[in-house]
Write a protein that holds these residues in place. Structure first.
Motif, PDB file in Angstrom:
ATOM      1  N   GLU A  94       0.820  -1.219   0.000  1.00 20.22           N
ATOM      2  CA  GLU A  94       0.000   0.000   0.000  1.00 20.22           C
ATOM      3  C   GLU A  94       0.851   1.266   0.000  1.00 20.22           C
ATOM      4  O   GLU A  94       0.534   2.245  -0.682  1.00 20.22           O
ATOM      5  N   GLU A  95       1.986   1.251   0.713  1.00 25.04           N
ATOM      6  CA  GLU A  95       2.818   2.436   0.809  1.00 25.04           C
ATOM      7  C   GLU A  95       3.414   2.800  -0.550  1.00 25.04           C
ATOM      8  O   GLU A  95       3.400   3.975  -0.954  1.00 25.04           O
ATOM      9  N   THR A  96       3.907   1.792  -1.271  1.00 26.38           N
ATOM     10  CA  THR A  96       4.459   2.072  -2.606  1.00 26.38           C
ATOM     11  C   THR A  96       3.364   2.547  -3.550  1.00 26.38           C
ATOM     12  O   THR A  96       3.561   3.482  -4.338  1.00 26.38           O
ATOM     13  N   ALA A  97       2.200   1.894  -3.508  1.00 27.21           N
ATOM     14  CA  ALA A  97       1.102   2.276  -4.400  1.00 27.21           C
ATOM     15  C   ALA A  97       0.688   3.719  -4.153  1.00 27.21           C
ATOM     16  O   ALA A  97       0.475   4.495  -5.103  1.00 27.21           O
ATOM     17  N   GLN A  98       0.558   4.105  -2.890  1.00 33.33           N
ATOM     18  CA  GLN A  98       0.179   5.478  -2.589  1.00 33.33           C
ATOM     19  C   GLN A  98       1.249   6.454  -3.073  1.00 33.33           C
ATOM     20  O   GLN A  98       0.933   7.523  -3.630  1.00 33.33           O
ATOM     21  N   CYS A  99       2.505   6.100  -2.902  1.00 33.37           N
ATOM     22  CA  CYS A  99       3.599   6.966  -3.339  1.00 33.37           C
ATOM     23  C   CYS A  99       3.589   7.151  -4.847  1.00 33.37           C
ATOM     24  O   CYS A  99       3.679   8.282  -5.352  1.00 33.37           O
ATOM     25  N   LEU A 100       3.460   6.042  -5.599  1.00 28.80           N
ATOM     26  CA  LEU A 100       3.492   6.139  -7.061  1.00 28.80           C
ATOM     27  C   LEU A 100       2.233   6.824  -7.591  1.00 28.80           C
ATOM     28  O   LEU A 100       2.279   7.511  -8.625  1.00 28.80           O
ATOM     29  N   GLY A 101       1.077   6.628  -6.936  1.00 29.55           N
ATOM     30  CA  GLY A 101      -0.115   7.356  -7.335  1.00 29.55           C
ATOM     31  C   GLY A 101       0.080   8.854  -7.149  1.00 29.55           C
ATOM     32  O   GLY A 101      -0.342   9.668  -8.000  1.00 29.55           O
ATOM     33  N   PHE A 102       0.718   9.236  -6.062  1.00 27.13           N
ATOM     34  CA  PHE A 102       1.059  10.636  -5.805  1.00 27.13           C
ATOM     35  C   PHE A 102       1.934  11.190  -6.931  1.00 27.13           C
ATOM     36  O   PHE A 102       1.687  12.291  -7.450  1.00 27.13           O
ATOM     37  N   VAL A 103       2.949  10.406  -7.338  1.00 23.54           N
ATOM     38  CA  VAL A 103       3.863  10.838  -8.409  1.00 23.54           C
ATOM     39  C   VAL A 103       3.117  10.959  -9.732  1.00 23.54           C
ATOM     40  O   VAL A 103       3.270  11.937 -10.474  1.00 23.54           O
ATOM     41  N   ALA A 104       2.283   9.953 -10.055  1.00 19.68           N
ATOM     42  CA  ALA A 104       1.621   9.913 -11.362  1.00 19.68           C
ATOM     43  C   ALA A 104       0.733  11.117 -11.591  1.00 19.68           C
ATOM     44  O   ALA A 104       0.561  11.572 -12.732  1.00 19.68           O
ATOM     45  N   ARG A 105       0.169  11.655 -10.525  1.00 21.26           N
ATOM     46  CA  ARG A 105      -0.734  12.787 -10.678  1.00 21.26           C
ATOM     47  C   ARG A 105       0.009  14.128 -10.735  1.00 21.26           C
ATOM     48  O   ARG A 105      -0.624  15.173 -10.845  1.00 21.26           O
ATOM     49  N   ARG A 106       1.380  14.078 -10.697  1.00 21.93           N
ATOM     50  CA  ARG A 106       2.136  15.331 -10.638  1.00 21.93           C
ATOM     51  C   ARG A 106       3.269  15.413 -11.674  1.00 21.93           C
ATOM     52  O   ARG A 106       4.194  16.192 -11.518  1.00 21.93           O
ATOM     53  N   VAL A 107       3.223  14.605 -12.710  1.00 17.16           N
ATOM     54  CA  VAL A 107       4.311  14.619 -13.705  1.00 17.16           C
ATOM     55  C   VAL A 107       3.829  15.169 -15.043  1.00 17.16           C
ATOM     56  O   VAL A 107       4.394  14.854 -16.091  1.00 17.16           O
ATOM     57  N   ARG A 108       2.803  15.967 -15.050  1.00 13.75           N
ATOM     58  CA  ARG A 108       2.200  16.399 -16.313  1.00 13.75           C
ATOM     59  C   ARG A 108       3.132  17.259 -17.148  1.00 13.75           C
ATOM     60  O   ARG A 108       2.942  17.373 -18.350  1.00 13.75           O
ATOM     61  N   THR A 109       4.125  17.875 -16.531  1.00 10.02           N
ATOM     62  CA  THR A 109       5.049  18.722 -17.302  1.00 10.02           C
ATOM     63  C   THR A 109       6.437  18.090 -17.406  1.00 10.02           C
ATOM     64  O   THR A 109       7.388  18.746 -17.807  1.00 10.02           O
ATOM     65  N   ASP A 110       6.537  16.823 -17.076  1.00 14.76           N
ATOM     66  CA  ASP A 110       7.823  16.105 -17.159  1.00 14.76           C
ATOM     67  C   ASP A 110       7.711  14.983 -18.189  1.00 14.76           C
ATOM     68  O   ASP A 110       6.614  14.473 -18.471  1.00 14.76           O
TER      69      ASP A 110
END
Length: 901
Positions: free
Chosen positions: A138-154
Motif C-alpha cells: 500500500e505504501e508504494t502504491a500510494q507513493c506512485l499514485g502521488f507521483v503519477a498525478r504530478r508529472v504532467r510537465t515532465d
C-alpha cells in the motif's frame, strides 16, 4: 515483439510514450483478468522505449505487507541519484529503501520520488512500469499514485497493470484501458505460433476453452492430454497460480463455497447452498465470493466469471477437499438425480467401487439415448476405472471406445480399445466392441490391414447385423486397395452370412452382391448387374452407412440419382445423432455426386465442411477424399496450384497406406488438369498408370471413369491405339450396365478414334452425360472443333457457343477460353452474340477496357483503330447499361458473358 490482435492496445502505448517524450507526463492503468496479456503489453512498452530510462517493479503476495517493498525494487538501480535530492527528501527516501533507521515520512517520500523521477526526465524520457499492481504494498502504491498525478510537465510515463478497474484507491484519476480476450482468428494464430504442430482438433478446443485468454492459449496446447479426463478443462501451473492467488486471500468459508461451486458443474445455486450449510457457508461468505469477482450469480444459477477460474480453483484444491465437496453435493441431491449423484460419487472415489461403476454405466446408457456420445464415453471410462473385475472394466472400455468413435474421437477410441485388450485380449474386445478395430483401421490406417481385421472379426462379433456391416466394410476396404482378389473373397464371405432374421438386411444382401460385382482373371465381371440401380440403391437407405457403396462405384453403374436421395436421408439422420465420423464420410460422398453433376459451388461447400469434420475426428481417408474433391474442382477451373497442393497431400497419405482408390483419383485429377491446360503428353503421363498392374495408382473403377480423359489426351497425340483400348473397356461396361454416362462416353471415344465421327458425336449428345452438364459441354466443344475443322462454321458456332456458356457458368475458365477461341476461328469478330448481346469483338474490347487499358492500347492489341475501339465501347455501354470504365470494371468478365451462336 509480435502481439497477436493487439493493434489498438499497442497504438495506445505508442501514443503514451510519444506524449511523454514530448514533455507531457501521463499515466495509464491496464486492467483485466489474469493471463489476459497485460504483462506482454508492458514488455512491448519497455521494448518500444529503447531510448528511455526504464524503472520496473512487480507486486507479489509475499511482499504485499512489507512497506515500500516494491519501491525498493523500482529505485534500487538508481539509488546513486539520491545524492542529487534535497537533504530532507534524500533522508526520507533512504528510510523507505531501508538504507537508514530514521522514521518514514510518507509525504517526504512521495516528494523525493517525484524529484528523483523528474531529475531523471531532464536527461531523457522516463518509463515507470508497475506489474501485478494488486499485490504492490500500500505504501508504494500510494507513493506512485502521488507521483503519477504530478508529472504532467515532465517526460515521464507511468504504466500500471492490475486485475481490477482503478475506480478507487491509489490509481484513481489515472486513465485506464481494459484488456480483453483475443478474437478467435488471433487466438488461432497464437496457438499456431506456440504449437505449430497442433492438429485441428487441439487448436479448436484450445480456442474454445481459452476464450481469448493468451496465457491459456499458450499453456493449454502444451499439456499432456492423456492425463486429462475427457470433457475436463486442463489447467497448467501458470494458470493455476494466476487464478488461485486471488482466492487464497478470502476467508475459509468463502474458499469452501468457491470449491463447492467449482465441483458443481451445472451451476445449481440451491444445491451449492444446501451442500455448503455443513461447511459454515453463510450469507457473508456468499457476499465475499460475489464481491471478489470470481463468482457471479443470477437467480437460481451461479457461475464463474471465466471457465478457467472454475478449473483452476478445482484443480488447485487438495484432493481430500475435492472428495469432501463431491460427497456433500451428492448427499444434497434429490433422490431422482441418479446421473448427477453417480458423477459426484465417482469424483469422490479413490478405490474400486462396483456400485458407483454401475451408476455411471446407467448414466452412459441414458446419454447414448440422448445422442450425448462424449459424455457417455467419459462416464464409461470412469466406470471402467472403478470396476473391481477386469472383465467388467474391459466391457466398459469397449463401450466407451464405441461411444468415442461415434462422437468423432478416433484417437480416444483406439486408446480405449488398447486398454481393454490389455485386460482381456484381442478376441474378447472384438466381440465387446462389435469389431471396432477394423472400422478404425479402415478410417485412417492401412486398408489391407483393415481388410484382414474385418474379415477375421466377422466370425467373432455377436449378431448377424454386426457381421454384415463388417463384411461390407471389408469389401469396400479391398476395393479401396484395388485388390479384386481380396474384394471377391470378402464378398463371398459377406454373402455366406445369413440375414434372414433381420427384415432390414435380408432384402439388401442381393443388392450388395450386385454392387460389388468383381472382375475375374479374364477381366470380365462376375455376378449380376444392378441395372438401373434405383431399387437396389433405395434398399440401402434403410441400412447403416457402412453398407453404402462408394459414390464412384455407384456413378459407374449409373445409379447416382437414387443414391443422392439415400445420402440426403443419411446425412440428416447422422447430423441429428451427431455421429461425426459417419457424417464426414456421407458428406464426402455427397461432394463427389455434386461434382459429377455440375453443382460445383455446392460441392465446394460440402467438401469444406466434410474436410473440417474429417480432420476433427481423425478420419484421414475421408479427409483425403475431400481434398481430392477440391482438387478436382480446381482442375476444372484451371487452378493448377491448388491441384498440386491437394494431390500431393493426398498421395502422401494414400500411398503408404495402400489406398489405391485415392491415389488413382489423385493421378486422374492431375491428368485432367494437364489436359484442360492443353498439355496432352503430361495428361497421358498421369493417366496411363491407372491401368498398370502393381502401380500405386492402378484402380479399375477409376480407370474406367477416366477413360474419356485418357482417350482425349491420346487422340491429341495421335495415339489411336490408346483410344482403341479405352473404347474396348468402355464398350464392355456399356454392355454390362447400360449406364447413360458410359453410352455417351463410348460414342465420344468412337468419334475421337476418327471413324465416322459425326454420327457418334451426335449420339453422344443425344445420350447426354448422365447428370453432368460439364461433360456434355466437353462433348459439344470437341464436336464444335471437329465441325470448325470441317469448315462447317455455322454448325460449329452452335455447339461452341453452348459449350462456352456452360463452362462460364460453372467457372471452367480454361475450357471456356478455348471455346471462345474456337468461336472466333469459326466466324471471325463481330459475327456472334452472347447472352448479354455483345459480339465477340465487343466482348474482347470490354474485357480489355475493364482491365484498365486505354482505347489506343486496346487498338494496338487487337490490331484495329482506336476509333473502332470507341465505337465498340459505345455499344458495350449501351448493352450492359453502364456509363463508364469504372462501372465496367465492376462487371465479372469471367462469369457474366457466355457466348453462343
Amino acid at each position: 515483439m509480435d502481439l497477436f490482435g493487439r493493434r489498438t492496445e499497442t497504438a495506445a502505448l505508442d501514443g503514451l510514450l510519444a506524449q511523454a517524450a514530448g514533455g507531457a507526463g501521463c499515466g495509464l492503468v491496464l486492467w483485466g483478468e489474469p493471463g489476459i496479456g497485460k504483462s506482454a503489453l508492458l514488455d512491448y512498452a519497455v521494448e518500444a522505449a529503447a531510448e528511455a530510462t526504464v524503472l520496473c517493479c512487480r507486486g507479489t503476495r509475499m511482499e504485499a505487507s512489507l512497506a515500500f517493498a516494491a519501491l525498493h525494487e523500482l529505485l534500487w538501480p538508481v539509488r546513486d541519484r539520491l545524492e542529487t535530492l534535497p537533504a530532507p527528501q534524500a533522508a526520507a527516501l533512504r528510510s523507505a529503501l531501508g538504507m537508514s533507521g530514521e522514521p518514514a515520512n510518507r509525504f517526504l517520500i512521495g516528494a523525493a520520488v517525484l524529484s528523483l523521477v523528474a531529475g531523471l526526465a531532464r536527461d531523457g524520457p522516463v518509463l515507470v512500469v508497475v506489474d501485478d499492481a494488486q499485490w504492490v504494498d500500500e505504501e508504494t502504491a500510494q507513493c506512485l499514485g502521488f507521483v503519477a498525478r504530478r508529472v504532467r510537465t515532465d517526460s515521464v510515463a507511468l504504466l500500471v497493470a492490475a486485475h481490477e478497474e482503478p475506480d478507487a484507491g491509489p490509481w484513481e484519476g489515472l486513465a485506464s484501458m481494459e484488456i480483453k480476450g483475443l478474437a478467435d482468428d488471433d487466438a488461432r494464430r497464437l496457438v499456431d505460433a506456440v504449437t505449430p504442430d497442433a492438429d485441428e482438433s487441439l487448436r479448436r478446443r484450445t480456442v474454445e476453452i481459452a476464450t481469448g485468454n493468451p496465457l491459456a492459449l499458450r499453456e493449454l496446447p502444451t499439456l499432456n492430454r492423456d492425463e486429462v479426463l475427457p470433457g475436463a478443462i486442463p489447467v497448467g501451473p501458470r494458470l493455476r497460480r494466476a487464478f488461485c492467488a486471488r482466492a487464497d486471500t478470502l476467508k475459509p468459508a468463502t474458499r469452501a463455497l468457491l470449491l463447492l461451486a467449482a465441483a458443481e458443474e451445472r451451476g445449481d445455486r440451491h444445491l451449492v447452498q444446501r451442500a455448503g450449510a455443513g461447511w459454515g457457508v453463510d450469507a457473508s461468505a456468499w457476499e465475499e465470493a460475489l464481491r471478489s469477482g470470481l463468482l457471479e450469480a443470477s437467480g437460481a444459477q451461479v457461475h464463474f466469471r471465466h471457465p478457467l477460474v472454475r478449473a483452476a480453483l478445482y484443480d488447485g484444491a487438495p484432493f481430500g477437499e475435492r472428495q469432501a465437496a463431491h460427497r456433500a453435493l451428492a448427499a444434497s441431491l434429490p433422490s431422482n438425480a441418479v446421473g448427477e449423484r453417480a458423477w459426484h460419487l465417482a469424483a469422490a472415489a479413490d478405490t474400486a467401487d462396483e456400485h458407483v461403476a454401475e451408476l455411471l454405466e446407467q448414466t452412459a446408457q441414458a446419454c447414448l439415448q440422448r445422442d450425448a456420445g462424449p459424455t457417455a464415453a467419459r462416464a464409461l471410462q470412469r466406470a471402467a476405472e472403478l470396476s473391481p473385475e477386469r472383465a467388467d472394466a474391459a466391457r466398459r472400455l469397449a463401450m466407451a471406445a464405441r461411444a468415442s468413435w461415434g462422437a468423432g474421437n478416433a484417437g480416444a477410441a483406439q486408446r480405449l480399445l488398447d486398454d481393454a485388450e490389455r485386460l482381456v485380449g484381442e478376441e474378447a474386445v472384438v466381440r465387446l466392441s462389435a469389431g471396432l478395430r477394423g472400422i478404425l483401421e479402415f478410417s485412417h490406417g492401412v486398408v489391407d490391414r483393415a481388410h484382414r481385421y474385418l474379415i477375421g472379426d466377422m466370425a467373432v462379433v455377436d449378431g448377424g447385423r454386426a457381421a454384415v456391416e463388417l463384411g461390407a466394410v471389408a469389401v469396400r476396404a479391398a476395393w479401396s486397395a484395388g485388390r479384386t482378389d481380396l474384394q471377391q473373397d470378402a464378398l463371398n464371405r459377406l454373402l455366406s452370412l445369413r440375414a434372414d432374421d433381420d427384415p432390414d438386411l435380408s432384402p439388401v444382401m442381393p443388392a450388395l452382391q450386385s454392387w460389388w460385382a468383381c472382375y475375374d482373371e479374364t477381366g470380365e465381371l462376375t455376378g449380376s448387374s444392378p441395372g438401373g440401380g434405383g431399387d437396389t440403391v433405395g434398399l440401402l437407405g434403410v441400412v447403416p452407412w457402412a453398407l453404402l457403396p462408394p459414390t464412384l462405384l455407384v456413378w459407374a453403374w449409373g445409379a447416382e440419382g437414387p443414391l443422392r436421395d439415400v445420402l440426403g436421408l443419411q446425412v440428416a439422420a447422422l447430423r441429428r445423432r451427431q455421429e461425426l465420423p459417419a457424417l464426414a464420410m456421407a458428406l464426402s460422398q455427397t461432394t463427389v455426386l455434386d461434382l459429377f453433376s455440375g453443382r460445383w459451388d455446392t460441392a465446394a461447400a460440402a467438401a469444406d465442411e466434410a474436410l473440417r469434420l474429417a480432420e476433427e475426428v481423425g478420419a484421414d481417408h475421408v479427409a483425403t477424399q475431400c481434398r481430392l474433391s477440391l482438387a478436382r474442382l480446381a482442375a476444372g477451373r484451371g487452378d493448377r496450384a491448388v491441384v498440386l497442393e491437394n494431390t500431393e497431400r493426398a498421395l502422401l497419405g494414400s500411398i503408404p497406406r495402400g489406398v489405391r482408390a485415392l491415389s488413382a483419383s489423385a493421378y486422374w485429377i492431375r491428368g485432367r488438369a494437364a489436359l484442360f491446360s492443353g498439355q496432352p503428353q503430361e495428361a497421358l503421363h498421369h493417366l496411363t498408370p491407372l491401368h498398370e498392374p502393381g502401380h500405386d495408382a492402378a484402380h479399375r473403377t477409376t480407370a474406367l471413369l477416366a477413360a474419356v480423359d485418357t482417350a482425349e489426351a491420346a487422340a491429341q497425340l495421335d495415339r489411336l491405339d490408346v483410344v482403341g483400348s479405352e473404347l474396348t473397356v468402355m464398350d464392355a461396361w456399356v454392355r454390362r450396365t447400360g449406364a447413360t454416362w458410359a453410352r455417351a462416353a463410348a460414342h465420344r471415344l468412337r468419334a475421337l478414334a476418327g471413324s465416322d465421327a459425326e454420327p457418334h458425336f451426335r449420339a453422344a449428345l443425344d445420350a447426354g452425360a448422365g447428370d453432368d452438364p460439364f461433360e456434355l459441354a466437353r462433348t459439344r466443344l470437341l464436336y464444335g472443333e471437329w465441325l470448325r475443322r470441317a469448315r462447317r462454321r455455322a454448325d460449329a458456332r452452335e455447339h461452341l457457343g453452348a459449350a462456352a456458356e456452360t463452362f462460364g457458368r460453372v467457372g471452367a475458365t480454361l475450357l471456356r477460353d478455348r471455346a471462345v477461341r474456337e468461336l472466333d476461328l469459326a466466324g471471325g469478330a463481330g459475327t456472334h452474340q452472347d447472352a448479354a448481346g455483345l459480339t465477340v469483338q465487343e466482348f474482347r474490347v470490354a474485357r480489355l477496357a475493364a482491365d484498365g487499358l486505354t482505347n489506343r492500347q486496346i487498338a494496338a492489341q487487337l490490331l484495329i483503330s482506336h476509333r473502332t475501339v470507341g465505337h465498340h465501347l459505345s455499344n458495350v455501354y449501351l448493352k450492359l447499361g453502364v456509363t463508364s470504365r469504372a462501372e465496367l470494371a465492376r462487371v465479372d468478365m469471367s462469369g457474366d458473358f457466355h457466348l453462343r451462336g
